[in-house]
Scaffold this active site. Structure first.
Site, PDB file in Angstrom:
ATOM      1  N   GLU A 115      -6.570 -49.499 -18.610  1.00 56.23           N
ATOM      2  CA  GLU A 115      -7.776 -48.995 -18.220  1.00 56.23           C
ATOM      3  C   GLU A 115      -8.833 -49.321 -19.303  1.00 56.23           C
ATOM      4  OE1 GLU A 115      -6.000 -45.285 -17.482  1.00 56.23           O
ATOM      5  OE2 GLU A 115      -6.636 -44.445 -19.471  1.00 56.23           O
ATOM      6  N   ARG A 192       3.087 -38.107 -20.753  1.00 58.69           N
ATOM      7  CA  ARG A 192       2.526 -37.260 -21.315  1.00 58.69           C
ATOM      8  C   ARG A 192       3.282 -37.189 -22.731  1.00 58.69           C
ATOM      9  NH1 ARG A 192       1.988 -32.981 -17.701  1.00 58.69           N
ATOM     10  NH2 ARG A 192       0.131 -33.750 -16.457  1.00 58.69           N
TER      11      ARG A 192
HETATM   12 ZN    ZN Z   1      -4.880 -42.876 -19.376  1.00 58.15          ZN
END
Ligand code: ZN
Length: 324
Positions: A115, A192
């Site tokens: 990203e 996470r």
């Molecule tokens: Zn991310």
């Protein structure tokens, strides 16, 4: 063959770190609560864009990609490859990492997630969590197991107009007071690592994914190389923020339109566009479409040429030709 741009209706997601800026800054009608994400151009099943205008009004982008492949230069892949979001971070996002294509396909049946962020707003002193200091896999694993986050995590100060490329395998997180336009591979796989010991809506800590996160974090971290270039076209400017080979999956450009900027499809399969500041219009095949901040659209492959007019800032992108 359609000669119309495809304007898309955004989809909004509530997040514990979200806020209300998507309404105040872009005029979006957002649901109540802390809204963190606007999925602006998406064929991903977790929030699919729907076409707002023209022959394909009401159709969703995933089915359009499948049913009308000529609009997308007859792609080989079955899913729309990119995902465009605006993120409004009012609090800290969890410290996270995304897998690359091979790991994501094998474990999640998803694309990997590389990203990048164009910073739309940043409060004074704003920073990203970005990269890490571990020199070896052993050191990384130990510091994660011992919760030595201050020692492990890198920090990157950011300001409005900055561009940050985040390849899969990079530890990262937005923190409070930052708004970004995100261009990414169409994937929703997040591992996470650390959530600041916060509790979720249900009063429990949100789930961590330490084992897969350790599997996919690149060690050691190195700053990715990103070569930018700018071209002046009359009074307008076209800046390439990232492109192959630095970014294998997509090219991202910033268009600063003053008066008029003519564009051609060239070798691009199609072009994703987000109007992020100013006002103006888009002309396609003799028809004009008013443009303002907060609109997102795709110029489909059959459109050979188009023109932006007015005073506008857009972020545009396209998947690497032949990649999908
Ligand atoms: Zn991310």
């Amino acid at each position: 063959m359609t000669q119309e741009p495809l304007f898309l209706k955004p989809v909004f997601h509530e997040k514990i770190w979200g806020g209300r800026n998507l309404a105040t800054d872009y005029g979006y009608q957002i649901p109540d609560g802390p809204i963190g994400e606007c999925w602006a151009i998406s064929g991903h099943p977790h929030g699919i864009s729907v076409v707002a205008n023209g022959d394909f009004a009401g159709q969703d982008l995933a089915s359009l990609y499948h049913d009308q492949p000529e609009l997308f230069d007859n792609p080989q892949m079955d899913r729309f490859p990119l995902l465009i979001k605006i993120l409004d971070a009012n609090g800290k996002l969890s410290v996270q990492v995304h897998p690359g294509d091979d790991y994501a396909m094998a474990h999640e049946n998803e694309l990997g997630k590389t990203e990048c962020w164009y910073v739309l707003k940043a409060k004074p002193g704003a920073y990203l969590v970005y990269g890490h200091t571990a020199k070896s896999k052993q050191e990384l694993d130990d510091e994660i197991d011992n919760g030595q986050w201050d020692q492990l995590l890198g920090k990157l100060p950011v300001k409005e107009g900055d561009f940050v490329y985040v390849p899969s395998g990079t530890i990262h997180a937005l923190t409070e007071g930052i708004e970004v336009l995100e261009t990414q591979q169409s994937s929703d796989v997040t591992y996470r690592l650390y959530d600041y010991d916060r509790l979720g809506k249900d009063g429990k800590p949100r789930e961590l994914h330490l084992a897969p996160a350790k599997d996919v974090i690149t060690v050691p971290f190195t700053m990715p190389s990103v070569h930018q270039s700018s071209e002046q076209v009359g009074a307008s400017t076209v800046t390439t923020l990232v492109a192959p080979p630095d970014s294998p999956y997509f090219t991202v450009q910033k268009l600063t339109v003053k008066d008029e900027l003519a564009q051609s499809m060239g070798n691009r399969p199609y072009v994703l566009c987000s109007a992020l500041d100013g006002e103006g219009e888009l002309e396609v095949a003799g028809k004009t479409y008013p443009l303002k901040k907060g609109q997102h659209f795709i110029i489909p492959h059959p459109v050979a040429d188009w023109t932006f007019r007015g005073d506008l800032m857009l972020i545009t992108s396209f998947p690497t030709p032949g990649k999908y």
